[in-house]
Design a protein around this motif. Structure first.
Motif, PDB file in Angstrom:
ATOM      1  N   ALA A 157      -0.425   8.130 -11.801  1.00  0.00           N
ATOM      2  CA  ALA A 157      -1.024   6.797 -11.945  1.00  0.00           C
ATOM      3  C   ALA A 157      -1.280   6.170 -10.584  1.00  0.00           C
ATOM      4  O   ALA A 157      -2.341   5.581 -10.346  1.00  0.00           O
ATOM      5  N   ARG A 158      -0.345   6.310  -9.687  1.00  0.00           N
ATOM      6  CA  ARG A 158      -0.522   5.740  -8.346  1.00  0.00           C
ATOM      7  C   ARG A 158      -1.662   6.428  -7.595  1.00  0.00           C
ATOM      8  O   ARG A 158      -2.473   5.771  -6.956  1.00  0.00           O
ATOM      9  N   LEU A 159      -1.714   7.747  -7.656  1.00  0.00           N
ATOM     10  CA  LEU A 159      -2.784   8.472  -6.983  1.00  0.00           C
ATOM     11  C   LEU A 159      -4.142   8.190  -7.615  1.00  0.00           C
ATOM     12  O   LEU A 159      -5.150   8.087  -6.919  1.00  0.00           O
ATOM     13  N   ALA A 160      -4.180   8.071  -8.933  1.00  0.00           N
ATOM     14  CA  ALA A 160      -5.447   7.778  -9.605  1.00  0.00           C
ATOM     15  C   ALA A 160      -5.962   6.395  -9.215  1.00  0.00           C
ATOM     16  O   ALA A 160      -7.176   6.188  -9.101  1.00  0.00           O
ATOM     17  N   ARG A 161      -5.055   5.438  -9.001  1.00  0.00           N
ATOM     18  CA  ARG A 161      -5.486   4.103  -8.567  1.00  0.00           C
ATOM     19  C   ARG A 161      -5.979   4.116  -7.130  1.00  0.00           C
ATOM     20  O   ARG A 161      -6.858   3.357  -6.764  1.00  0.00           O
ATOM     21  N   SER A 162      -5.410   4.972  -6.295  1.00  0.00           N
ATOM     22  CA  SER A 162      -5.759   4.956  -4.883  1.00  0.00           C
ATOM     23  C   SER A 162      -7.012   5.760  -4.574  1.00  0.00           C
ATOM     24  O   SER A 162      -7.665   5.513  -3.572  1.00  0.00           O
ATOM     25  N   LEU A 163      -7.351   6.733  -5.422  1.00  0.00           N
ATOM     26  CA  LEU A 163      -8.537   7.542  -5.174  1.00  0.00           C
ATOM     27  C   LEU A 163      -9.752   6.918  -5.842  1.00  0.00           C
ATOM     28  O   LEU A 163      -9.657   6.415  -6.952  1.00  0.00           O
ATOM     29  N   PRO A 164     -10.905   6.962  -5.173  1.00  0.00           N
ATOM     30  CA  PRO A 164     -12.114   6.411  -5.784  1.00  0.00           C
ATOM     31  C   PRO A 164     -12.570   7.273  -6.953  1.00  0.00           C
ATOM     32  O   PRO A 164     -12.320   8.472  -6.992  1.00  0.00           O
TER      33      PRO A 164
END
Length: 192
Positions: A157-164
């Motif tokens: 979830a954190r990586l999905a929020r940070s990646l465009p």
């Protein structure tokens, strides 16, 4: 719904994803080498106990040694392959998953942990001073499951929020003037 961010091109998103996957792959390889060195190095012992092929017998024996010693031994079994629970899904690189795909990821990761643990136990049967213990396979696989369930959903979830999010280029449609059929559609029908 498209999310447009600065640097949201597919090349930028792929580079970030590729770097993360390469780092996870390197850490996974380093961890497996360290585990192999720790578990497959021969021991110089005057005697060794017999191997344990009865499930949960070794855990019961550890619990009989007292709470501190049992916690240490069981904790070592849980922690040995626990990083695989996080590193294996990161190497696959998929961040956005449905519930079914997330469940499948958990099962694939647990299967990978069980296979690595079983391989270690099989290889230990030929190493001097090492004994086979079926409870090690159980504890190692449980450690992989716990690490995956505790870390991977929040990390994804954190990586999905940070990646465009790149959903392709916006289609470009040229403007069309009034077509030749418009007078046919707007004309009043004639009586014959």
């Amino acid at each position: 719904m498209q999310r447009h961010e600065a640097g949201g091109s597919p090349a930028n998103a792929t580079a970030i994803d590729l770097r993360l996957r390469l780092l996870a792959g390197f850490l996974l390889a380093a961890h497996l080498v360290a585990v192999g060195w720790l578990t497959l190095a021969p021991l110089d012992l005057p005697w060794t106990s017999a191997g344990n092929m009865t499930p949960l017998a070794g855990i019961r024996a550890d619990l009989a040694l007292g709470p501190v010693e049992a916690a240490r031994r069981i904790g070592e079994g849980l922690a040995l392959l626990a990083p695989l629970g996080v590193l294996v899904p990161l190497v696959s690189g998929r961040l956005r998953l449905s519930r079914l795909a997330a469940w499948s990821s958990l099962m694939r990761t647990a299967a990978a942990g069980a296979l690595v643990s079983l391989s270690i136990e099989m290889l230990q049967s030929g190493v001097p001073g090492r004994v086979v213990d079926v409870d090690s396979v159980l504890l190692n696989t449980l450690g992989v499951l716990i690490a995956h369930a505790a870390v991977v959903p929040a990390l994804r979830a954190r990586l999905a929020r940070s990646l465009p999010v790149y959903q392709g280029d916006t289609p470009r449609i040229s403007r069309v003037g009034i077509g030749p059929w418009t007078d046919v559609l707007s004309a009043v029908p004639r009586e014959y």
